[in-house]
Design a protein around this motif. Structure first.
Motif, PDB file in Angstrom:
ATOM      1  N   HIS A  34       1.268  -0.991   0.512  1.00 49.03           N
ATOM      2  CA  HIS A  34       0.387  -0.367   0.065  1.00 49.03           C
ATOM      3  C   HIS A  34       0.693   1.100  -0.115  1.00 49.03           C
ATOM      4  O   HIS A  34       1.531   1.738   1.190  1.00 49.03           O
ATOM      5  N   ASN A  35       0.773   1.672  -1.074  1.00 51.17           N
ATOM      6  CA  ASN A  35       1.332   3.593  -1.256  1.00 51.17           C
ATOM      7  C   ASN A  35       1.493   3.642  -0.503  1.00 51.17           C
ATOM      8  O   ASN A  35       2.016   5.005   0.392  1.00 51.17           O
ATOM      9  N   GLU A  36      -0.370   4.338   0.387  1.00 48.39           N
ATOM     10  CA  GLU A  36      -0.069   4.964   1.260  1.00 48.39           C
ATOM     11  C   GLU A  36      -0.490   5.132   2.465  1.00 48.39           C
ATOM     12  O   GLU A  36      -0.563   5.863   3.187  1.00 48.39           O
ATOM     13  N   ILE A  37       0.362   4.124   2.679  1.00 48.08           N
ATOM     14  CA  ILE A  37       0.928   3.252   4.543  1.00 48.08           C
ATOM     15  C   ILE A  37       2.324   4.449   4.482  1.00 48.08           C
ATOM     16  O   ILE A  37       2.863   3.689   3.771  1.00 48.08           O
TER      17      ILE A  37
ATOM     18  N   ILE B 128      -6.245  -7.007  11.608  1.00 49.27           N
ATOM     19  CA  ILE B 128      -7.365  -6.554  12.241  1.00 49.27           C
ATOM     20  C   ILE B 128      -6.339  -5.226  11.899  1.00 49.27           C
ATOM     21  O   ILE B 128      -7.627  -4.731  11.205  1.00 49.27           O
ATOM     22  N   LEU B 129      -5.237  -4.940  12.313  1.00 48.58           N
ATOM     23  CA  LEU B 129      -4.563  -4.049  11.682  1.00 48.58           C
ATOM     24  C   LEU B 129      -4.795  -3.359  10.341  1.00 48.58           C
ATOM     25  O   LEU B 129      -4.671  -2.147   9.274  1.00 48.58           O
TER      26      LEU B 129
ATOM     27  N   VAL C 147      -6.387  -0.564   7.880  1.00 48.00           N
ATOM     28  CA  VAL C 147      -5.853   0.553   6.895  1.00 48.00           C
ATOM     29  C   VAL C 147      -6.988   0.119   5.394  1.00 48.00           C
ATOM     30  O   VAL C 147      -6.865   1.365   4.900  1.00 48.00           O
ATOM     31  N   ALA C 148      -7.753  -0.787   4.791  1.00 44.02           N
ATOM     32  CA  ALA C 148      -8.391  -0.947   4.194  1.00 44.02           C
ATOM     33  C   ALA C 148      -9.429  -0.416   4.245  1.00 44.02           C
ATOM     34  O   ALA C 148      -9.633  -0.561   3.558  1.00 44.02           O
ATOM     35  N   ALA C 149     -10.026  -0.813   5.473  1.00 42.44           N
ATOM     36  CA  ALA C 149     -11.076   0.611   5.575  1.00 42.44           C
ATOM     37  C   ALA C 149     -10.616   1.479   5.521  1.00 42.44           C
ATOM     38  O   ALA C 149     -12.121   2.329   4.886  1.00 42.44           O
ATOM     39  N   ALA C 150      -9.726   2.593   5.683  1.00 39.54           N
ATOM     40  CA  ALA C 150      -9.531   3.414   5.913  1.00 39.54           C
ATOM     41  C   ALA C 150      -9.942   4.687   4.079  1.00 39.54           C
ATOM     42  O   ALA C 150      -9.957   5.102   3.577  1.00 39.54           O
TER      43      ALA C 150
ATOM     44  N   LEU D 156     -17.166  -0.619   9.290  1.00 40.08           N
ATOM     45  CA  LEU D 156     -16.320  -0.793   9.223  1.00 40.08           C
ATOM     46  C   LEU D 156     -15.207  -0.998  10.176  1.00 40.08           C
ATOM     47  O   LEU D 156     -15.136  -2.832   9.483  1.00 40.08           O
ATOM     48  N   LEU D 157     -15.060  -0.720  10.983  1.00 46.88           N
ATOM     49  CA  LEU D 157     -14.108  -1.421  11.751  1.00 46.88           C
ATOM     50  C   LEU D 157     -14.930  -2.478  12.779  1.00 46.88           C
ATOM     51  O   LEU D 157     -13.980  -3.731  13.432  1.00 46.88           O
TER      52      LEU D 157
END
Length: 749
Positions: free
Chosen positions: A431-434, A481-482, A486-489, A528-529
């Motif tokens: 993920h480039n967003e991370i 979960i972690l 990230v995917a949910a955000a 989502l979380l």
């Protein structure tokens, strides 16, 4: 050893001196290499000592009133100085008494010490370990422990043995092996004494359990790193010193034993260390002791498996010292040598590291004449495995990822995959967003400062119990979960946005959205979380934006847009689980008060310091800091500084009463009296703290003695009120009664 027995013997002989008025002094001498010593100090040579030992009977020393009483076969002489010349009957009684003391002390010593080395034995170890754990339990440790006076109260157990000792016995004989054991114990005991001498709040004891195996018990205030450092010093000393040394042989003897030259008298030792920093009331001390011993044994086994002459710390076995026992390629199963005892749980993930490529082995070239180190093999991870069946000492794993063409083989090392590293051999899911942690602060600090508009916001996502999820459900579930967060955000928040992993179980999200869509986006994120966590973990969200900035400034805070993520994290920490909150003036107050009323005083002080750095100040924060200083560290001076600052921010009867109590503890009685008067005046004449009436009375008396104000009639009234309340909080035992007696004396004059 003789020194240990003599210590007990010498202490008991003090009763001999006290039992007779005509005995002036009793001194114990012992021989070492034809010299006579008192303790470790060389004494002047006494020929009469040797004669007394040879004859086996007491002897008068020259013209003095001192007599030497030899202990047959012990190389010890007891000198008794009399104030008058004793009669023969008296001398015979003294001689018999000394022999009796010798026998009693020898029996007690032998019961608790190893006969060969003089170290404490297994029975002593079990007793001392129980006492150490009892002290640790009573000190209030709860598994994490509290820092106190610069060190962490703990019990650490090091199990060690001499490497390849069987070879020594087989090649040199058991008599020489005994010399090595005695000399080894001597060296280690001396090192333990040095360690304890440098650290007065630490107790260090050595025990021989049998054969070549020893234990060292560390108990008291000491940091984890210190224990590891002193063990490394000990390991190095053992490797460096000649064992047995010539000086040791001169004392121990060894007649008839063939002793090799010094170059061949070297040994090494392997160490396993386990540590405990607290015991909860629900834990069984016997079970805790057993687990500590199992952990140190497991660590010793790991040290031997790693080539010996090294130290293994039990928690590090799980992190990086597990080994592959077998790879059954037909079933796709990898068997590893760590299990429940080492902290492995179902779902725990490991990287597989080839034995040569651990990053700890040098690359050496040997041309037959010289050996040169050209570099070091790099650390390489070749596969990722997941534990699916965890037993006491071993675990069965499946291969979840593997580099093409590379096999998992017996002897490969394991590296536990920590929480937050929710990727495999290729990195963080791609993920480039991370953003990496090194970029985190820069990304979040610049998000609001770089745009004057109102659409940019910073979000904090917290999974406060992610460590518990890892322990209960495995690191695979925790990392799912972690990664899901990230995917949910990514799904919920529109571009442009950035996701930053700031620490384990916590993310920062730099996002842009209109004010009208904030509630909808946050509710979507929560849904989502909630699905991702599925009752396994709890989460909380905190938001900070320019509206939050305005609210904080109006409350008197000096906020900085560059610290937006910190404020968002405070909001997340203040909200109920599985909910969100925008930062407001109450959020930091709620965090401080929650920690205080949960008795988390250390957290209160840490948050207080951080809040001040962030421009979050006020009377409430100073008051809670003062209370925490007072309760946690007992530092009334620091508490008084905070209470004074709280009064300056916003005066109130409660805060001024707290200031008075701190001043009373610091001995500023007149100031305490004045502030209690002001607190009562502001509280309609009532005590804002009903427990302080006794302090008010004693402070009033001391104030009268210092300056004559108040008068004794007023002081008497204060004492009558305090006695009527029946509460003596804040005072030392007897302090109120002593002050009352002083008042009565003054009034009687």
């Amino acid at each position: 050893m003789k020194a240990g027995w003599l210590n007990e013997f010498s202490l008991e002989l003090m009763d001999l001196k006290n039992s007779s008025a005509d005995i002036k002094e009793v001194t114990v001498f012992h021989s070492r290499a034809d010299e006579w010593y008192v303790g470790d100090n060389l004494s002047a040579c006494h020929d009469d000592f040797s004669v007394a030992v040879r004859d086996g009977k007491y002897r008068k020393l020259g013209l003095s009133k001192t007599y030497a009483f030899p202990l047959n076969d012990a190389g010890v002489v007891v000198c008794v100085e009399f104030s008058i010349f004793p009669k023969t009957v008296k001398l015979n009684l003294i001689s018999s008494r000394i022999e009796q003391v010798r026998e009693n002390s020898r029996h007690r010593f032998d019961a608790l010490h190893d006969s060969l080395t003089g170290c404490k034995n297994r029975k002593s170890f079990e007793t001392d370990l129980s006492k150490a754990l009892e002290i640790l339990s009573s000190s209030g440790g709860t598994g994490g422990g509290l820092l106190a006076h610069g060190g962490l109260n703990s019990v650490s157990l090091a199990t060690l043995d001499i490497d390849f000792f069987k070879r020594i016995n087989d090649s040199r004989g058991h008599d020489y092996g005994d010399l090595v054991l005695r000399s080894f114990a001597w060296l280690v005991q001396d090192q333990c004494s040095l360690i304890q001498g440098k650290r007065p709040k630490l107790r260090v004891d050595l025990y021989r359990l049998g054969g070549e195996e020893f234990n060292i018990l560390f108990s008291g205030e000491v940091e984890e790193r210190e224990v590891l450092d002193v063990l490394e010093e000990l390991r190095s000393a053992i490797e460096r010193e000649v064992i047995p040394s010539d000086s040791q042989l001169a004392v121990i003897g060894g007649d008839g034993v063939v002793v090799p030259p010094p170059s061949e008298r070297h040994v090494t030792a392997s160490f396993g260390l386990a540590r405990l920093t607290g015991i909860t009331p629900k834990q069984n001390p016997s079970s805790v002791a057993g687990r500590l011993k199992v952990h140190s044994d497991k660590a010793l086994y790991s040290a031997k498996g790693a080539g010996r002459n090294c130290i293994r710390y039990f928690p590090d076995i799980l992190k990086k010292y597990g080994r592959v026992l077998e790879h059954d390629s037909s079933a796709g199963v990898v068997v590893i040598d760590i299990g429940l005892e080492a902290g492995v749980v179902k779902g725990r993930e490991f990287f597989v590291v080839p034995e040569r490529y651990t990053g700890e082995r040098n690359y050496i070239v040997d041309d037959g004449r010289t050996r040169r180190i050209l570099g070091r093999y790099p650390r390489i991870k070749t596969a990722k495995i997941v534990a699916f069946d965890v037993q006491s000492e071993i675990s069965f794993c499946s291969i979840s990822e593997r580099r093409e063409g590379i096999d998992v083989v017996e002897g490969d090392f394991l590296e536990s995959i920590p929480l937050g590293l929710f990727g495999g051999l290729s990195g963080l899911h791609g993920h480039n967003e991370i953003s990496r942690e090194i970029e985190a602060e820069a990304v979040l600090r610049s998000w609001l400062t770089g745009d004057p508009g109102d659409s940019r916001r910073v979000l904090s996502i917290r999974f406060a119990d992610i460590r518990e999820v890892e322990r209960s459900h495995g690191s695979v579930k925790a990392n799912e979960i972690l990664a899901g967060a990230v995917a949910a955000a990514k799904r919920v928040f529109p571009a442009p946005m950035r996701i930053v992993q700031t620490e384990i179980g916590q993310f920062g999200v730099a996002l842009s959205c209109d004010e009208d869509s904030v509630d909808e986006l946050m509710e979507r994120m929560i849904r989502l979380l909630y699905e991702i966590c599925s009752d396994v973990a709890d989460f909380s969200l905190g938001l900070f934006d320019r509206d939050s900035m305005t609210i904080g400034l109006e409350a008197g805070y000096s906020l900085d847009l560059g610290a937006a993520y910190d404020y968002a994290t405070i909001a997340a920490a203040s909200v109920d689980k599985n909910a969100w909150r925008r930062f407001d003036a109450r959020a930091p107050q709620d965090v401080i008060s929650q920690n205080y009323y949960s008795n988390e005083y250390e957290k209160v002080l840490a948050d207080y310091d951080r809040f001040k750095e962030l421009g979050i100040v006020g009377s409430m924060f100073e008051n809670f800091a003062g209370l925490s200083h007072f309760v946690f560290s007992g530092d009334a001076e620091l508490a008084g500084v905070s209470f004074r600052a709280a009064v300056e921010y916003q005066d109130s009867p409660v805060v001024r009463s707290n200031l008075a109590i701190a001043q009373f503890y610091c001995g500023r009685f007149a100031d305490a009296y004045d502030n209690l008067n002001m607190a009562m005046a502001a509280n309609a004449g009532e005590h804002p703290n009903e427990n302080s009436s006794n302090i008010f009375a004693v402070a009033g008396l001391e104030s009268h003695l210092l300056r004559g104000d108040p008068d004794l009639v007023r002081v008497s009234e204060l004492f009558n009120v305090a006695e009527g309340s029946g509460n003596l909080s804040f005072l030392k035992p007897g302090q109120f009664e002593a002050a009352r007696s002083k008042l009565d004396d003054l009034r009687a004059v």
